[in-house]
Design a protein around this motif. Structure first.
Motif, PDB file in Angstrom:
ATOM      1  N   TRP A 181      37.181  73.959  61.144  1.00 23.57           N
ATOM      2  CA  TRP A 181      37.757  74.599  59.962  1.00 23.57           C
ATOM      3  C   TRP A 181      39.080  73.958  59.572  1.00 23.57           C
ATOM      4  CZ3 TRP A 181      34.094  76.925  57.671  1.00 23.57           C
ATOM      5  CH2 TRP A 181      33.094  77.582  58.397  1.00 23.57           C
ATOM      6  N   ARG A 182      39.875  73.585  60.558  1.00 22.21           N
ATOM      7  CA  ARG A 182      41.131  72.897  60.249  1.00 22.21           C
ATOM      8  C   ARG A 182      40.854  71.523  59.639  1.00 22.21           C
ATOM      9  NH1 ARG A 182      46.588  73.010  61.905  1.00 22.21           N
ATOM     10  NH2 ARG A 182      46.194  74.760  63.310  1.00 22.21           N
ATOM     11  N   ALA A 183      39.870  70.809  60.178  1.00 24.67           N
ATOM     12  CA  ALA A 183      39.521  69.495  59.640  1.00 24.67           C
ATOM     13  C   ALA A 183      39.061  69.604  58.190  1.00 24.67           C
ATOM     14  CB  ALA A 183      38.423  68.854  60.487  1.00 24.67           C
ATOM     15  N   LEU A 184      38.332  70.666  57.884  1.00 24.57           N
ATOM     16  CA  LEU A 184      37.885  70.858  56.502  1.00 24.57           C
ATOM     17  C   LEU A 184      39.063  71.108  55.570  1.00 24.57           C
ATOM     18  CD1 LEU A 184      35.606  71.148  54.463  1.00 24.57           C
ATOM     19  CD2 LEU A 184      35.379  73.550  55.164  1.00 24.57           C
ATOM     20  N   LEU A 185      40.034  71.874  56.026  1.00 26.51           N
ATOM     21  CA  LEU A 185      41.243  72.108  55.218  1.00 26.51           C
ATOM     22  C   LEU A 185      41.969  70.803  54.934  1.00 26.51           C
ATOM     23  CD1 LEU A 185      42.658  75.304  56.961  1.00 26.51           C
ATOM     24  CD2 LEU A 185      41.774  75.186  54.630  1.00 26.51           C
ATOM     25  N   VAL A 186      42.060  69.951  55.949  1.00 26.27           N
ATOM     26  CA  VAL A 186      42.723  68.658  55.778  1.00 26.27           C
ATOM     27  C   VAL A 186      41.952  67.794  54.786  1.00 26.27           C
ATOM     28  CG1 VAL A 186      43.409  66.519  56.932  1.00 26.27           C
ATOM     29  CG2 VAL A 186      43.792  68.719  58.058  1.00 26.27           C
ATOM     30  N   ALA A 187      40.621  67.748  54.948  1.00 24.75           N
ATOM     31  CA  ALA A 187      39.793  66.926  54.067  1.00 24.75           C
ATOM     32  C   ALA A 187      39.909  67.374  52.617  1.00 24.75           C
ATOM     33  CB  ALA A 187      38.333  66.977  54.513  1.00 24.75           C
ATOM     34  N   THR A 213      41.102  80.747  61.018  1.00 25.72           N
ATOM     35  CA  THR A 213      39.908  81.491  61.400  1.00 25.72           C
ATOM     36  C   THR A 213      38.812  81.188  60.388  1.00 25.72           C
ATOM     37  OG1 THR A 213      40.445  83.463  60.083  1.00 25.72           O
ATOM     38  CG2 THR A 213      41.310  83.365  62.337  1.00 25.72           C
ATOM     39  N   GLU A 214      37.586  81.394  60.799  1.00 31.33           N
ATOM     40  CA  GLU A 214      36.453  81.117  59.913  1.00 31.33           C
ATOM     41  C   GLU A 214      36.549  81.913  58.621  1.00 31.33           C
ATOM     42  OE1 GLU A 214      31.571  81.707  59.860  1.00 31.33           O
ATOM     43  OE2 GLU A 214      32.676  81.730  61.760  1.00 31.33           O
ATOM     44  N   GLU A 215      36.802  83.213  58.736  1.00 27.13           N
ATOM     45  CA  GLU A 215      36.830  84.070  57.553  1.00 27.13           C
ATOM     46  C   GLU A 215      37.956  83.665  56.604  1.00 27.13           C
ATOM     47  OE1 GLU A 215      36.689  85.101  60.652  1.00 27.13           O
ATOM     48  OE2 GLU A 215      34.611  85.845  60.742  1.00 27.13           O
ATOM     49  N   ALA A 216      39.135  83.361  57.160  1.00 26.86           N
ATOM     50  CA  ALA A 216      40.279  83.012  56.316  1.00 26.86           C
ATOM     51  C   ALA A 216      40.055  81.693  55.585  1.00 26.86           C
ATOM     52  CB  ALA A 216      41.551  82.943  57.162  1.00 26.86           C
ATOM     53  N   VAL A 217      39.504  80.694  56.286  1.00 26.27           N
ATOM     54  CA  VAL A 217      39.270  79.386  55.670  1.00 26.27           C
ATOM     55  C   VAL A 217      38.214  79.500  54.578  1.00 26.27           C
ATOM     56  CG1 VAL A 217      38.417  77.044  56.055  1.00 26.27           C
ATOM     57  CG2 VAL A 217      40.005  78.074  57.691  1.00 26.27           C
ATOM     58  N   ILE A 218      37.136  80.210  54.857  1.00 23.11           N
ATOM     59  CA  ILE A 218      36.081  80.359  53.857  1.00 23.11           C
ATOM     60  C   ILE A 218      36.621  81.047  52.609  1.00 23.11           C
ATOM     61  CG2 ILE A 218      33.902  81.536  53.345  1.00 23.11           C
ATOM     62  CD1 ILE A 218      33.115  81.042  56.289  1.00 23.11           C
ATOM     63  N   ASP A 219      37.363  82.131  52.804  1.00 27.02           N
ATOM     64  CA  ASP A 219      37.917  82.843  51.656  1.00 27.02           C
ATOM     65  C   ASP A 219      38.874  81.949  50.860  1.00 27.02           C
ATOM     66  OD1 ASP A 219      38.243  85.691  50.419  1.00 27.02           O
ATOM     67  OD2 ASP A 219      40.282  84.907  50.586  1.00 27.02           O
ATOM     68  N   PHE A 220      39.707  81.187  51.565  1.00 22.98           N
ATOM     69  CA  PHE A 220      40.679  80.321  50.896  1.00 22.98           C
ATOM     70  C   PHE A 220      39.990  79.218  50.112  1.00 22.98           C
ATOM     71  CE2 PHE A 220      43.928  76.903  50.873  1.00 22.98           C
ATOM     72  CZ  PHE A 220      44.969  77.598  50.275  1.00 22.98           C
ATOM     73  N   LEU A 221      38.918  78.665  50.677  1.00 22.95           N
ATOM     74  CA  LEU A 221      38.229  77.546  50.023  1.00 22.95           C
ATOM     75  C   LEU A 221      37.184  77.981  49.006  1.00 22.95           C
ATOM     76  CD1 LEU A 221      37.745  75.055  52.996  1.00 22.95           C
ATOM     77  CD2 LEU A 221      39.395  74.918  51.134  1.00 22.95           C
ATOM     78  N   VAL A 222      36.902  79.273  48.959  1.00 21.51           N
ATOM     79  CA  VAL A 222      35.942  79.754  47.962  1.00 21.51           C
ATOM     80  C   VAL A 222      36.629  80.417  46.783  1.00 21.51           C
ATOM     81  CG1 VAL A 222      34.072  81.387  47.506  1.00 21.51           C
ATOM     82  CG2 VAL A 222      34.019  79.989  49.569  1.00 21.51           C
ATOM     83  N   ARG A 223      37.532  81.386  47.030  1.00 21.54           N
ATOM     84  CA  ARG A 223      37.962  82.204  45.902  1.00 21.54           C
ATOM     85  C   ARG A 223      39.465  82.385  45.738  1.00 21.54           C
ATOM     86  NH1 ARG A 223      39.464  87.600  46.453  1.00 21.54           N
ATOM     87  NH2 ARG A 223      39.628  88.290  48.629  1.00 21.54           N
TER      88      ARG A 223
END
Length: 312
Positions: free
Chosen positions: A46-52, A67-77
């Motif tokens: 999840w951290r690598a995805l944020l960097v990318a 966390t999975e939930e926080a990253v998904i929410d941040f990258l979706v909406r």
């Protein structure tokens, strides 16, 4: 073409491509997180995805930990993340609306229908078991928009600026995704996790089948890098993206009585570097250094396009 129209079309191409790229990254990260969790490294994906995605600084302004939930929410909406899927669609629709008369009915319908659906969804519609279906829907909607453009848009300057934005965004995404996995691709250690990571890199570009078609052999890190950097057969490789960038810039110049400038010089320079590159030399000199330079050069080219065509 008016510069503000060119600007809207350019960013329409970039934002739609970015939304699809983030969806691709989330899809692969969600699959890989289960594998890395067995090694107590679940947060690494999840951290690598944020960097990318270029979103790590913005994420930590709002969240204490990955966390999975926080990253998904941040990258979706998350509305404070301009590279999130829903904010990208919102920006793309705004740009489409600005130049609506330059788009076809099919293009506008694809974009408007997608936005009307996205603006009504909440976290329950893309978290947990619903995530894969949501991400597949996002990719399908971008494919629908791109297909409508391909099939119905006149091949004038409007078409070319959408294509230019798409090609530049794709090149940037390819370099970024490879860069966050450079350690995996530079390692010769063959473990279950390593093989899983190699497959994940290829799946990020929908290139697993393409790899076997081109090389007809087992997967190795150097060949993954070669396929995604130097092989023009793959539409998302860096050389394929820059071939397209140069082609579109030449066509735009032809429609403007041969007017050329800094974007053309930079694009041709980068394409020449890719055409003459050898994967052995790239790996020996350092994959991370090479990709970092590509990311910087792609950003400079984007700025040059803005300065030459839009702010001129």
């Amino acid at each position: 073409m008016l510069s503000r129209t060119a600007d809207s079309l350019f960013w329409l191409g970039r934002y739609t491509e970015r939304a699809a790229n983030v969806a691709r990254g989330l899809s692969v990260a969600s699959r890989m997180a289960g594998l890395t969790a067995e090694l107590n490294h679940e947060g690494d994906e999840w951290r690598a995805l944020l960097v990318a995605a270029g979103c790590e600084p913005g994420f930590f302004e709002k969240h204490q930990e990955v966390t999975e939930e926080a990253v998904i929410d941040f990258l979706v909406r998350d509305p404070d993340n301009p590279s999130g899927i829903i904010p990208c669609f919102a920006a793309a629709r705004h740009n489409a609306r600005t130049v609506r008369t330059a788009l076809t009915v099919d293009m506008w319908s694809a974009m408007s229908d997608s936005w009307n659906h996205l603006r009504r969804i909440g976290p329950a519609d893309f978290q947990g078991e619903k995530l894969p279906g949501f991400l597949e829907w996002v990719r399908e909607r971008v494919l629908l928009f791109n297909g409508a453009a391909m099939d119905t848009m006149m091949r004038g300057e409007a078409w070319l600026f959408v294509q230019l934005g798409t090609a530049l965004e794709r090149a940037d995404n390819t370099a970024r995704l490879l860069d966050v996995k450079h350690e995996v691709l530079e390692s010769a250690t063959e473990t279950t996790v390593a093989h899983g990571q190699w497959h994940a890199v290829l799946q990020s570009f929908s290139a697993l089948r393409a790899y076997h078609w081109v090389f007809r052999d087992r997967i190795t890190p150097a060949r993954i890098a070669e396929l995604l950097i130097l092989r023009p057969e793959l539409p998302r490789s860096l050389i394929a993206c820059y071939n397209r960038v140069c082609e579109v810039l030449d066509l735009i110049a032809a429609q403007q009585e041969g007017r050329r400038g800094e974007p053309h010089r930079l694009a041709e320079e980068l394409r020449a570097q890719l055409r003459t590159g050898r994967i052995e030399d790239i790996m020996e000199a350092g994959l991370h250094e090479y990709l970092t330079a590509m990311i910087i050069n792609t950003a400079e080219l984007g700025d040059a396009v803005q300065a030459f065509y839009i702010r001129a």
